[in-house]
Design an enzyme around this catalytic site. Structure first.
Site, PDB file in Angstrom:
ATOM      1  N   GLU A   1       1.935   1.902  -3.412  1.00  0.00           N
ATOM      2  CA  GLU A   1       0.827   2.493  -4.183  1.00  0.00           C
ATOM      3  C   GLU A   1       0.860   4.027  -4.045  1.00  0.00           C
ATOM      4  O   GLU A   1       0.712   4.758  -5.025  1.00  0.00           O
ATOM      5  CB  GLU A   1      -0.502   1.914  -3.687  1.00  0.00           C
ATOM      6  CG  GLU A   1      -1.734   2.470  -4.381  1.00  0.00           C
ATOM      7  CD  GLU A   1      -2.846   2.743  -3.396  1.00  0.00           C
ATOM      8  OE1 GLU A   1      -3.171   3.926  -3.205  1.00  0.00           O
ATOM      9  OE2 GLU A   1      -3.404   1.793  -2.821  1.00  0.00           O
ATOM     10  N   HIS A   2       1.063   4.518  -2.825  1.00  0.00           N
ATOM     11  CA  HIS A   2       1.171   5.971  -2.635  1.00  0.00           C
ATOM     12  C   HIS A   2       2.382   6.535  -3.381  1.00  0.00           C
ATOM     13  O   HIS A   2       2.297   7.594  -4.004  1.00  0.00           O
ATOM     14  CB  HIS A   2       1.304   6.295  -1.142  1.00  0.00           C
ATOM     15  CG  HIS A   2       0.001   6.304  -0.405  1.00  0.00           C
ATOM     16  ND1 HIS A   2      -0.429   7.379   0.327  1.00  0.00           N
ATOM     17  CD2 HIS A   2      -0.975   5.365  -0.294  1.00  0.00           C
ATOM     18  CE1 HIS A   2      -1.623   7.104   0.869  1.00  0.00           C
ATOM     19  NE2 HIS A   2      -1.954   5.886   0.510  1.00  0.00           N
TER      20      HIS A   2
ATOM     21  N   HIS B   1       0.826  -1.214   0.000  1.00  0.00           N
ATOM     22  CA  HIS B   1       0.000   0.000   0.000  1.00  0.00           C
ATOM     23  C   HIS B   1       0.862   1.266   0.000  1.00  0.00           C
ATOM     24  O   HIS B   1       0.552   2.249  -0.675  1.00  0.00           O
ATOM     25  CB  HIS B   1      -0.925  -0.043   1.227  1.00  0.00           C
ATOM     26  CG  HIS B   1      -1.666   1.226   1.457  1.00  0.00           C
ATOM     27  ND1 HIS B   1      -1.368   2.082   2.489  1.00  0.00           N
ATOM     28  CD2 HIS B   1      -2.682   1.805   0.769  1.00  0.00           C
ATOM     29  CE1 HIS B   1      -2.180   3.125   2.442  1.00  0.00           C
ATOM     30  NE2 HIS B   1      -2.986   2.985   1.405  1.00  0.00           N
TER      31      HIS B   1
ATOM     32  N   GLU C   1      -3.506   7.856   7.489  1.00  0.00           N
ATOM     33  CA  GLU C   1      -4.560   7.034   6.904  1.00  0.00           C
ATOM     34  C   GLU C   1      -4.899   5.872   7.839  1.00  0.00           C
ATOM     35  O   GLU C   1      -6.060   5.534   8.046  1.00  0.00           O
ATOM     36  CB  GLU C   1      -4.122   6.519   5.523  1.00  0.00           C
ATOM     37  CG  GLU C   1      -5.214   5.754   4.792  1.00  0.00           C
ATOM     38  CD  GLU C   1      -4.811   5.300   3.395  1.00  0.00           C
ATOM     39  OE1 GLU C   1      -3.701   5.645   2.940  1.00  0.00           O
ATOM     40  OE2 GLU C   1      -5.613   4.587   2.765  1.00  0.00           O
TER      41      GLU C   1
END
Lengths: 456, 434
Positions: free
Chosen positions: A74-75, A71, A151
């Protein structure tokens, strides 16, 4: 006249859904020399296109100590290449009149843009660029890891039900990597390095570990040509061997409790069940899907009718089951008890509903209703290009083919009442069960009085 | 994903020339008095119908907050000749989907059905019964009150809901938009309240109906009348008072959450206001434009303060709010608040740069086709146009109205509508930092 015309049109749609003949019908597929597959579904209802790139690498491919790296990467994919500066990717998509984002799952990581159709080529160019040429600048990493920690705080730490599911996953599974949260454990995020991200990128971001899905007002041959042009030059690389990490057999019930600030208790019962590995040979996953719909497919399905409306045992009650996944399957029963009822009361209520189906089976009209909803849902899905692209992408991600989609619907339509009863008998055993409970904690009284003060 | 839905069952929330034209919207008044808006589209065998009434939460009578939402929720829980179970089973057999919602202004009911006559006709019969003969059974009401109260109590533990409630109460202290249902107000409601609210507000004159999909104009005219002829008729026009502008205050509310929730807002924009386009275009650069806005750059990209930060206008029948929101870990709440305030103040003072303005126009005009590329999206647009009485060529002229906006107009519009002297601030959590 009007009616028959409409029935014909409906029949046509059903035929398209039911019989995609390879090479002839929509969607179309092409594989590049470097292993990248392109799947194109032509839909000419509006002058837009959805473009997605899916990588076969998600949370379940992570190793201990670097959870959350899929993840995090992904950022970082939005933080620039030698030809596109940090943040430039989203600026270019916005300037093209597009919308973009990305999502990381346990099975995959995917990136998408929705754009006016003329901008598709530019999107393919941008995605191809970041497939092999990401900068991974240490300064950008330092900022972005903070964003990811925010997040996690927003979506997990301050969300009692997310915490409950996170803890439950780690208890229900002991060996299989599905036990780890996609966002990653906070301590792993705190100790993540840019090298972790780089290792991940080098290992998985290659054309032979990806596929492209395009749905929209496009010509498939044109899209294949663009794919050759932009993705074609990227070199493939051998992928590491993926270990099966099969979960050892569970032999008794597991229970856990999570305490968090909340008002409502929550009960989740998670049973280990199969998912579809072979579309033709498997039978039980289809029956489990029908069971889920009979319990919770509409406002008067069994859970709502019996547990919420008649017995007033629950203020909410539902099921969760996804018949496709790379890893092990889970069937969830979850809800919140009504005031005056306990978590144990609701657990007993859930057990009684399953036991009743195991004993008495389901009525013919319940089953046909679940099937009718599913058939209509397949047609409603055609209203959204994004939903169509998601469906193709998700099937491919678990190792099935989008071409088997119609066959899966047929298999669902063929499920019998006896099969539904049999799965209720066979899979809902304590040996396969994990029960997770949210024990709500009141806010401290001192924290409850708001005060207003003038600013000036 | 289905699980997420289940877990939250109580939360009741190209080139400009080529694509400039919207779908053809046909409009007429049904003999019943309902206003009808129709887009004919045969590309899929689907029909979508939405009926909106001026019966949102702003019409809750004094002391009866929660009545509008509960009335809307009970519409399909028992109608003449059909109890809630039979009704839901029938829709399920047809594969039809009935949904609904109540926001500040509107109470909505929508139906999605296959358009083949053997599915469409019986599904629309159910919709007609839901609109015209809800029974509000007393035992169902008691059950739904209990569920609503449980949901409200849960909300009162959530930092985001606490912040939002406090902000709305502060923005609209003496106005219907600021009124909020409480466990007490919901518990006090009785069946006669729902019956009266339904009778007074679910009238043909307060109804707009949007239809999109596989139907002819002639069929649509018949359908519109069939669905609305059973509604009661009343000359009473829906009116809401204009809210007063509040004086800026800052509220700090303690909460044990890991993150502080920061919100700012004030009443700012009414539907049909001539400043709509300058404000929308300006807000794209300020905090509406996803990853490319000033707030996103300053709060997230440069400082890593937050995962999500945004600003938006919510135009309503009366002056709806402008809002900014973000969440950040407690220790940096004040720093993040200062950054957000500085960004807002600078934007009000300077407006967008020429490059920002061009980027905003490029995206808003260029992405126009994405606003209309499904029946569902067309329905959403048409129902707003119909309910708020926007011009029928609103979509056709959207691109040119965006293109025409100047930086000077944005500055002037922000100066008129977004004033720091009236800006309310709410911070939930992060108190120990002060």
């Amino acid at each position: 006249m009007l009616c028959s015309e409409r029935i014909t049109r409906l029949a046509l749609v059903l035929v398209i859904l039911a019989a995609p003949m390879p090479g002839l019908a929509n969607p179309f597929e092409h594989q590049l020399g470097n292993g990248l597959r392109i799947i194109v579904k032509e839909d000419r209802r509006a002058q837009t296109a959805a473009h997605m790139v899916w990588y076969r690498a998600g949370g379940m491919d992570e190793t201990s100590g670097t959870t959350g790296v899929a993840h995090l990467l992904e950022h970082m994919m939005f933080k620039g290449t030698p030809s596109t500066g940090a943040g430039e990717f989203s600026r270019l998509v916005a300037a093209a009149g597009g919308r973009d984002n990305a999502f990381t799952g346990k099975d995959y990581t995917a990136y998408f843009q929705q754009v006016p159709k003329q901008k598709l080529a530019q999107m393919m160019q941008l995605e191809a660029d970041r497939m092999r040429h990401l900068n991974l600048d240490p300064k950008e990493f330092e900022q972005e890891i903070k964003v990811v920690m925010e997040e996690r705080r927003a979506r997990t730490d301050d969300e009692p039900q997310s915490l409950l599911f996170e803890q439950m996953g780690a208890v229900a599974l002991q060996a299989h990597p599905y036990r780890v949260p996609i966002i990653g454990w906070m301590n792993d995020l705190e100790n993540m390095t840019v090298q972790d991200a780089r290792d991940w990128y080098e290992r998985w971001y290659v054309p032979n570990n990806a596929y492209v899905v395009v749905v929209g007002d496009v010509d498939h041959n044109e899209v294949f040509k663009l794919a050759e042009q932009y993705y074609g030059p990227l070199a493939p690389r051998a992928l590491p061997k993926r270990k099966p990490q099969i979960e050892p057999e569970q032999t008794g019930i597991r229970r856990l409790t999570v305490k968090a600030p909340a008002e409502l208790p929550v009960v989740v019962m998670a049973y280990k069940v199969p998912v579809i590995r072979d579309v033709e040979k498997d039978a039980d996953p289809y029956a489990l899907e029908m069971l889920s719909a009979i319990l919770d497919g509409h406002d008067a399905a069994r859970f709502s009718r019996n547990l919420i409306r008649e017995q007033r045992l629950a203020i909410s009650a539902g099921t969760g089951y996804d018949s496709t996944a790379r890893g092990p399957g889970m069937f969830y029963l979850l809800g919140s008890p009504s005031e005056g009822k306990t978590r144990a009361d609701l657990e007993a209520g859930f057990r009684a509903e399953i036991a009743r189906i195991a004993r008495d089976g389901v009525a013919a009209d319940e089953l046909s209703r679940a099937k009718a909803q599913r058939v209509a849902g397949q047609i409603f899905k055609l209203d959204s290009m994004f939903a169509q692209a998601m469906e193709i992408g998700q099937l491919e991600a678990v190792g099935l083919s989008y071409r088997q989609d119609a066959r899966m619907i047929e298999k669902l339509q063929a499920v019998s009442a006896d099969q539904v009863r049999a799965v209720a008998q066979n899979y809902f055993r304590d040996e396969q069960l994990t029960v997770a409970e949210l024990d709500p904690q009141p806010l401290p009284l001192s924290l409850r009085v708001p005060s207003a003060t003038p600013r000036h | 994903m289905k699980l997420a839905q289940l877990l939250c069952p109580l939360c009741l929330a190209l080139s400009a020339q080529m694509a400039a034209a919207g779908p053809k919207i046909e409009h007429w008044i049904a003999p019943s008095g309902a206003r009808v808006f129709f887009v004919e589209n045969h590309s899929l065998p689907i029909l979508d119908v939405q009926v909106d009434f001026a019966a949102g939460t702003a019409y809750d009578p004094q002391g009866k907050a929660g009545l509008a939402s509960l009335t809307q929720a009970l519409l399909d829980m028992g109608v003449r000749g059909m109890d809630e179970t039979l009704l839901s089973n029938r829709l399920g057999d047809l594969g039809a989907q009935l949904s609904g919602d109540a926001d500040m202004d509107r109470a909505s009911v929508s139906l999605r059905t296959l358009s083949a006559a053997d599915k469409r006709v019986p599904a629309l019969d159910v919709l007609r019964a839901v609109l015209t003969s809800p029974q509000f059974p007393a035992d169902v009401l008691e059950r739904e009150k209990a569920r609503t109260v449980a949901g409200l109590k849960e909300e009162l533990t959530r930092p985001d809901a606490i912040a939002s409630n406090a902000l709305w109460a502060a923005m609209y202290p003496a106005h219907a938009y600021g009124r909020q249902a409480t466990p007490e107000s919901v518990n006090a409601l009785v069946r006669a309240d729902l019956v009266a609210f339904y009778r007074n507000n679910y009238t043909a004159q307060r109804a707009t109906m949007a239809m999109v999909g596989d139907l002819s104009r002639a069929q649509a005219e018949i359908l519109a009348q069939e669905l609305t002829s059973g509604l009661s008729s009343s000359s009473a026009v829906a009116t809401l008072e204009m809210p007063q502008l509040p004086v800026a205050t800052e509220q700090r509310i303690a909460h044990p959450a890991a993150q502080a929730h920061l919100m700012m807002g004030m009443p700012a924009l009414k539907r049909g206001d001539p400043d709509f386009f300058p404000l929308v275009v300006g807000n794209y650069s300020l905090g509406g434009g996803g990853f490319v806005s000033r707030l996103m750059k300053e709060v997230r990209e440069k400082r890593g303060f937050a995962y999500s930060v945004h600003s938006y206008f919510l135009p309503l029948a009366q002056t709806g709010p402008f809002q900014i929101g973000l969440q950040t870990k407690k220790a940096q709440a004040n720093d993040a608040l200062k950054v957000a305030r500085d960004v807002l103040a600078a934007f009000i003072a300077e407006g967008p740069s020429e490059a920002e303005l061009q980027a905003a126009k490029q995206n808003l005009v260029g992405s126009f086709p994405l606003r209309l590329d499904s029946n569902r999206k067309i329905l959403d647009n048409v129902s707003v146009i119909g309910f708020y009485g926007l011009p029928l060529d609103y979509l056709d002229r959207y691109a040119e109205n965006v293109e025409r906006v100047t930086a000077a107009e944005i500055r002037a519009a922000f100066a008129r509508h977004v004033k720091l002297d009236n800006m309310l601030t709410v911070v939930v959590g992060g108190l120990e930092n002060n």
